[in-house]
Design a protein around this motif. Structure first.
Motif, mmCIF file in Angstrom:
data_model
loop_
_atom_site.group_PDB
_atom_site.id
_atom_site.type_symbol
_atom_site.label_atom_id
_atom_site.label_comp_id
_atom_site.label_asym_id
_atom_site.label_seq_id
_atom_site.Cartn_x
_atom_site.Cartn_y
_atom_site.Cartn_z
ATOM 1 N N ILE A 195 0.831 -1.201 0.000
ATOM 2 C CA ILE A 195 0.000 0.000 0.000
ATOM 3 C C ILE A 195 0.868 1.255 0.000
ATOM 4 C CG2 ILE A 195 -1.583 1.373 1.421
ATOM 5 C CD1 ILE A 195 -2.854 -1.294 2.293
ATOM 6 N N MET A 196 1.932 1.218 0.786
ATOM 7 C CA MET A 196 2.802 2.385 0.910
ATOM 8 C C MET A 196 3.668 2.586 -0.343
ATOM 9 S SD MET A 196 1.889 3.584 3.730
ATOM 10 C CE MET A 196 0.948 3.038 5.170
ATOM 11 N N LEU A 197 4.068 1.501 -0.998
ATOM 12 C CA LEU A 197 5.037 1.600 -2.088
ATOM 13 C C LEU A 197 4.422 1.710 -3.483
ATOM 14 C CD1 LEU A 197 7.818 -0.950 -1.011
ATOM 15 C CD2 LEU A 197 7.737 1.517 -0.646
ATOM 16 N N ILE A 198 3.182 1.264 -3.656
ATOM 17 C CA ILE A 198 2.583 1.224 -4.999
ATOM 18 C C ILE A 198 2.663 2.572 -5.728
ATOM 19 C CG2 ILE A 198 0.399 1.028 -6.258
ATOM 20 C CD1 ILE A 198 -0.363 -1.244 -4.356
ATOM 21 N N PRO A 199 2.235 3.692 -5.104
ATOM 22 C CA PRO A 199 2.238 4.956 -5.865
ATOM 23 C C PRO A 199 3.603 5.337 -6.415
ATOM 24 C CG PRO A 199 0.927 5.167 -3.874
ATOM 25 C CD PRO A 199 1.645 3.861 -3.761
ATOM 26 N N GLY A 200 4.665 5.083 -5.665
ATOM 27 C CA GLY A 200 5.998 5.405 -6.147
ATOM 28 C C GLY A 200 6.523 4.392 -7.142
ATOM 29 N N LEU A 201 6.251 3.107 -6.900
ATOM 30 C CA LEU A 201 6.775 2.046 -7.756
ATOM 31 C C LEU A 201 6.117 2.016 -9.129
ATOM 32 C CD1 LEU A 201 7.192 -1.060 -5.413
ATOM 33 C CD2 LEU A 201 8.984 0.084 -6.722
ATOM 34 N N VAL A 202 4.827 2.348 -9.194
ATOM 35 C CA VAL A 202 4.082 2.159 -10.436
ATOM 36 C C VAL A 202 4.621 3.050 -11.553
ATOM 37 C CG1 VAL A 202 2.238 3.889 -10.200
ATOM 38 C CG2 VAL A 202 1.729 1.665 -11.230
ATOM 39 N N ARG A 203 5.280 4.156 -11.192
ATOM 40 C CA ARG A 203 5.862 5.035 -12.212
ATOM 41 C C ARG A 203 7.163 4.466 -12.763
ATOM 42 N NH1 ARG A 203 3.988 9.294 -8.621
ATOM 43 N NH2 ARG A 203 5.985 9.288 -7.541
ATOM 44 N N ARG A 204 7.861 3.670 -11.954
ATOM 45 C CA ARG A 204 9.182 3.157 -12.342
ATOM 46 C C ARG A 204 9.132 1.710 -12.823
ATOM 47 N NH1 ARG A 204 9.378 6.151 -7.773
ATOM 48 N NH2 ARG A 204 10.766 7.973 -7.734
ATOM 49 N N SER A 205 8.295 0.900 -12.163
ATOM 50 C CA SER A 205 8.217 -0.521 -12.505
ATOM 51 C C SER A 205 6.830 -1.040 -12.173
ATOM 52 C CB SER A 205 9.281 -1.316 -11.735
ATOM 53 O OG SER A 205 9.131 -2.703 -11.977
ATOM 54 N N ARG A 206 5.956 -1.037 -13.168
ATOM 55 C CA ARG A 206 4.572 -1.475 -12.947
ATOM 56 C C ARG A 206 4.515 -2.948 -12.532
ATOM 57 N NH1 ARG A 206 0.687 1.826 -15.452
ATOM 58 N NH2 ARG A 206 -0.522 0.154 -16.406
ATOM 59 N N SER A 207 5.401 -3.754 -13.096
ATOM 60 C CA SER A 207 5.423 -5.176 -12.737
ATOM 61 C C SER A 207 5.733 -5.351 -11.254
ATOM 62 C CB SER A 207 6.467 -5.917 -13.587
ATOM 63 O OG SER A 207 6.145 -5.853 -14.948
ATOM 64 N N THR A 208 6.676 -4.564 -10.732
ATOM 65 C CA THR A 208 7.038 -4.652 -9.308
ATOM 66 C C THR A 208 5.892 -4.171 -8.437
ATOM 67 O OG1 THR A 208 9.339 -4.220 -9.938
ATOM 68 C CG2 THR A 208 8.785 -4.039 -7.598
ATOM 69 N N ALA A 209 5.256 -3.071 -8.835
ATOM 70 C CA ALA A 209 4.128 -2.542 -8.058
ATOM 71 C C ALA A 209 3.017 -3.575 -7.936
ATOM 72 C CB ALA A 209 3.599 -1.268 -8.711
#
Length: 299
Positions: A237-251
């Motif tokens: 929940i905490m990391l999705i907004p930041g990760l989705v811009r850099r690596s959607r697969s990781t998010a």
């Protein structure tokens, strides 16, 4: 030897064989699942209170959980970042404003409160509370029966799963990298290999993994698995907004099995509508694997 395996698989298969077409019945099953999870977690808390050497066992629970979630998420992140580099996920979505992530995290932490409440009640030492383990076993059988019905009647067809290649690939990467993390955990924490693999097979489905592993390995491992998988959801929940811009697969992958329910709104608002089918397929596949892998490793 196979009693734990039968407890998991028999009610799950029986439930899966029951087709339901009535929306009202499916809605009732979803509500029952929510209530039953709270009941079983309350029993799990009571069982914890009856452990011998309580203080050292509580330290062991948090030690197992902290080490396990750290190693598993690092393995997931490394594999998913590699996947994103090898197969970039193209998109043109702009993020929407999100609801409070703190409020969403507090919603998840309610389950922790139920375990703590059961633990406090168990500290009273009342005689009839010693039957909490047996009561949770019978409740678990009913829970798995309902989960089988839910999996059969969630509307996801084999064609829909096969056609969403991205969701399938991410689910496979998450499952394999989590199991690799489980092997590492077994060596680091000095646990039997099957125990480490079982703990890694929750994929964020904390309300089921904690219950199943409590039945198979006792309340220490079961509680560690619960906190391990709950931490995955909170971290996602905490990391999705930041990760989705850099690596959607990781998010998506870090959400685990929760990508088809609890974390789906966050994924949709940050990653766009094209992320929703992949998230549902990813979550469905991992949700299907959780009871099967845990039954296998518990046997």
């Amino acid at each position: 030897m196979f009693s734990g395996l039968l407890i998991i698989l028999v009610p799950l298969i029986v439930g899966y064989l029951i087709p339901l077409r009535h929306k009202a019945a499916l809605t009732l099953i979803n509500q029952l699942l929510s209530w039953i999870v709270y009941v079983i977690l309350f029993f799990m808390g009571i069982s914890l209170a009856f452990l011998d050497n309580l203080a050292s066992n509580l330290l062991a629970i948090f030690h197992y959980s902290a080490v396990s979630i750290t190693i598993i998420l690092l393995c997931n992140a490394a594999a998913l970042l590699w996947l994103e580099r090898a197969m970039p996920w193209r998109h043109q979505h702009r993020q929407e404003k999100l609801p409070s992530r703190v409020a969403m995290a507090l919603e998840s932490l309610k389950l922790c409160g139920v375990v703590v409440a059961g633990f406090v009640v168990g500290l009273s030492g009342l005689g009839f509370l010693q039957h909490a383990t047996e009561a949770s076993e019978y409740t678990l059988i009913f829970l798995l029966f309902l989960i089988g019905i839910q999996l059969r009647n969630n509307g996801m067809t084999l064609r829909q799963i096969v056609l969403n290649r991205r969701g399938m690939i991410i689910a496979v990467v998450v499952a394999l990298s989590s199991l690799a993390g489980g092997v590492i955990n077994a060596f680091v924490l000095d646990l039997p290999l099957n125990t480490g693999l079982a703990m890694a097979s929750g994929f964020g489905w904390y309300s089921l993994s904690g219950i199943l592993l409590t039945e198979s390995f006792g309340p220490v491992i079961g509680s560690a698995a619960f906190f391990n998988d709950l931490a995955r959801e909170l971290i996602a929940i905490m990391l999705i907004p930041g990760l989705v811009r850099r690596s959607r697969s990781t998010a998506l992958g870090l959400c685990g099995a929760t990508s088809m329910d609890f974390t789906l709104p966050v994924l949709q608002r940050t990653g766009g509508l094209d992320m929703v089918p992949a998230a549902i397929v990813h979550g469905f596949i991992l949700s299907l694997l959780v009871p099967l892998l845990m039954a296998f490793f518990s046997a």
